[in-house]
Write an enzyme that holds these catalytic residues in place. Structure first.
Site, PDB file in Angstrom:
ATOM      1  N   LYS A   1       0.845  -1.197   0.000  1.00  0.00           N
ATOM      2  CA  LYS A   1       0.000   0.000   0.000  1.00  0.00           C
ATOM      3  C   LYS A   1       0.878   1.245   0.000  1.00  0.00           C
ATOM      4  O   LYS A   1       1.989   1.153   0.493  1.00  0.00           O
ATOM      5  CB  LYS A   1      -0.971   0.032   1.186  1.00  0.00           C
ATOM      6  CG  LYS A   1      -0.389  -0.195   2.588  1.00  0.00           C
ATOM      7  CD  LYS A   1       0.615   0.710   3.209  1.00  0.00           C
ATOM      8  CE  LYS A   1       0.512   2.166   3.294  1.00  0.00           C
ATOM      9  NZ  LYS A   1       1.715   2.791   3.963  1.00  0.00           N
TER      10      LYS A   1
ATOM     11  N   TYR B   1      -4.972   4.054   5.646  1.00  0.00           N
ATOM     12  CA  TYR B   1      -5.503   3.304   6.799  1.00  0.00           C
ATOM     13  C   TYR B   1      -6.806   3.931   7.291  1.00  0.00           C
ATOM     14  O   TYR B   1      -7.765   3.227   7.609  1.00  0.00           O
ATOM     15  CB  TYR B   1      -4.493   3.269   7.959  1.00  0.00           C
ATOM     16  CG  TYR B   1      -3.285   2.434   7.664  1.00  0.00           C
ATOM     17  CD1 TYR B   1      -3.376   1.040   7.668  1.00  0.00           C
ATOM     18  CD2 TYR B   1      -2.067   3.010   7.372  1.00  0.00           C
ATOM     19  CE1 TYR B   1      -2.269   0.261   7.374  1.00  0.00           C
ATOM     20  CE2 TYR B   1      -0.957   2.243   7.082  1.00  0.00           C
ATOM     21  CZ  TYR B   1      -1.061   0.867   7.083  1.00  0.00           C
ATOM     22  OH  TYR B   1       0.030   0.093   6.787  1.00  0.00           O
TER      23      TYR B   1
END
Ligand code: NAD
Length: 378
Positions: free
Chosen positions: A138, A224
């Site tokens: 990510k 996140y």
């Protein structure tokens, strides 16, 4: 029907013997026989920086369905250190230039790309073309267009794709999803999430260089908070408005320092997120019609900690999230179980990232999102 092993499949594919019609009908997950389901898949790590060194490689000593089989590094000195430490065969050590020769290496089933963000697309696409399943760290890439290119390359080469969203494999995340789905505390009305840390290091690090990172706090930690906003409500947002704050422009010359954003959801729920490279944040709180639940910390390597409005403390045995994550993806390849962090999830989050940057550039204007269920895995 004859079962293709990865070895025979790869060599046929390499020789161009498998036509595109056959490739279209033979997803790689089906290329394993029943007995192969007990086999451990070989993973090659690309980029031996701090995440590979301190998280992924140690986690691969604890995995049940995969193991560290190879490395790809641009730093010559790391080759012998890793070879010795993890007993990696010489023929499974690559650099960035000879990486494509991995197509001939039958001991490598999965390529795990853990490089600076702007390098993800290049290496994921090359891995897919080499017939390897792909885990992309990510944020998935630095643009939606790059996410599409990765997804297309994996589809065209019949390999599986997952994003390094370790939180999706964490038991606390599963509990949050369960609370939301079963309305344990009633309807979700408001979600608040923070993801940030205070960056003090070298101002020339790649994370603060837009060309290499694609953006600052939002690209690094913000994903996140985007993820928690979504699994905290169980839905994709229908719009987002965002604001940017800068207090250390001399240090954050090229990338965003702190961003806040507000999401609206179709059922009327609202979420607020904060992400920063200049403030600590590691929390998810979900406010519902009959109570609330909270994770704090919510996205670090664990153990995660949780509490609910009825006084219950959430407690699950701790295992490295990265080991759970790589095992989940390996099981997906070997058995066809659910891919809990597919490429579409990484693309969905990048669509939101781009909408947040657009909102900021338009003075906080609300941006409509048409995501449907893209990337939602229940
Ligand atoms: P790092 O800076 O520690 O390592 C980067 C690696 O890339 C190094 O091995 C470096 O040599 C190599 N590299 C190749 N070309 C480079 C260049 N031009 N500039 C800088 N480095 C170059 O970074 P990291 O923390 O290991 O992060 C790597 C990836 O993993 C990033 O995409 C990051 O977002 C992701 N990450 C994910 C998590 C997670 O919890 N899922 C945690 C940390 C990092």
């Amino acid at each position: 029907m004859k079962h293709f092993t990865r070895r025979s499949f790869s060599s046929l594919a390499t020789k161009g013997i498998l036509g595109s019609a056959l490739l279209g009908n033979l997803p790689m997950a089906n290329a394993f026989t029943l007995s192969d389901k007990n086999k451990k898949l070989g993973i090659a790590l690309v980029g031996l920086g701090s995440y590979s060194t301190y998280q992924l490689a140690p986690s691969l000593q604890e995995t049940e369905h995969c193991y560290l089989a190879g490395i790809v590094t641009g730093t010559k000195e790391k080759e012998s250190i890793w070879q010795e430490k993890y007993n990696i065969p010489k023929q499974s050590i690559y650099n960035y230039d000879n990486f494509d020769a991995i197509v001939k290496n039958d001991t490598i089933d999965i390529v795990y790309v853990a490089l600076p963000n702007s390098m993800h697309a290049n290496f994921c696409i090359r891995a897919a073309k080499a017939g390897k399943h792909v885990i992309c760290e990510k944020p998935m890439a630095v643009s939606v267009a790059e996410c599409d290119a990765i997804i297309n390359a994996c589809n065209e080469n019949n390999v599986k794709l997952s994003v390094g969203y370790r939180m999706q494999s964490d038991p606390y995340t599963k509990e949050v999803k369960k609370f939301v789905k079963e309305k344990t505390f009633g309807d979700v009305l408001f979600v608040s999430s923070d993801a940030g840390y205070i960056s003090k290091g070298n101002p020339d690090q790649w994370r603060l260089n837009k060309k290499l990172s694609g953006g600052g706090a939002l690209m690094n930690m913000g994903v996140y908070a985007i993820q928690t906003s979504i699994y905290g409500t169980g839905q994709n947002p229908i719009s987002v408005s965002a604001q940017e704050f800068s207090t250390r422009p001399d240090y954050f010359k090229d990338t965003d320092e702190t961003i806040t954003a507000q999401f609206k959801f179709e059922n009327g729920a609202v979420a607020h997120m904060m992400t920063s490279h200049n403030a600590n944040g590691n929390r998810l709180k979900v406010h519902c019609s009959d109570g609330w639940f909270e994770l704090d910390p919510a996205h670090s390597y664990g153990p995660i900690s949780g509490i609910t409005s009825n006084g219950n403390i959430l407690e699950f045995p701790h295992k490295r999230q990265q080991a759970l994550q790589m095992d989940d993806f390996s099981k997906h390849i070997l058995t066809g179980s659910k891919n809990i962090a597919p490429g579409e999830m990484g693309k969905r989050d990048m669509i939101i990232v781009e909408a947040i940057y657009k909102s900021i550039s338009e003075g906080g204007k609300e941006q409509k999102l048409s995501l449907g269920n893209l990337g939602i895995v229940s």
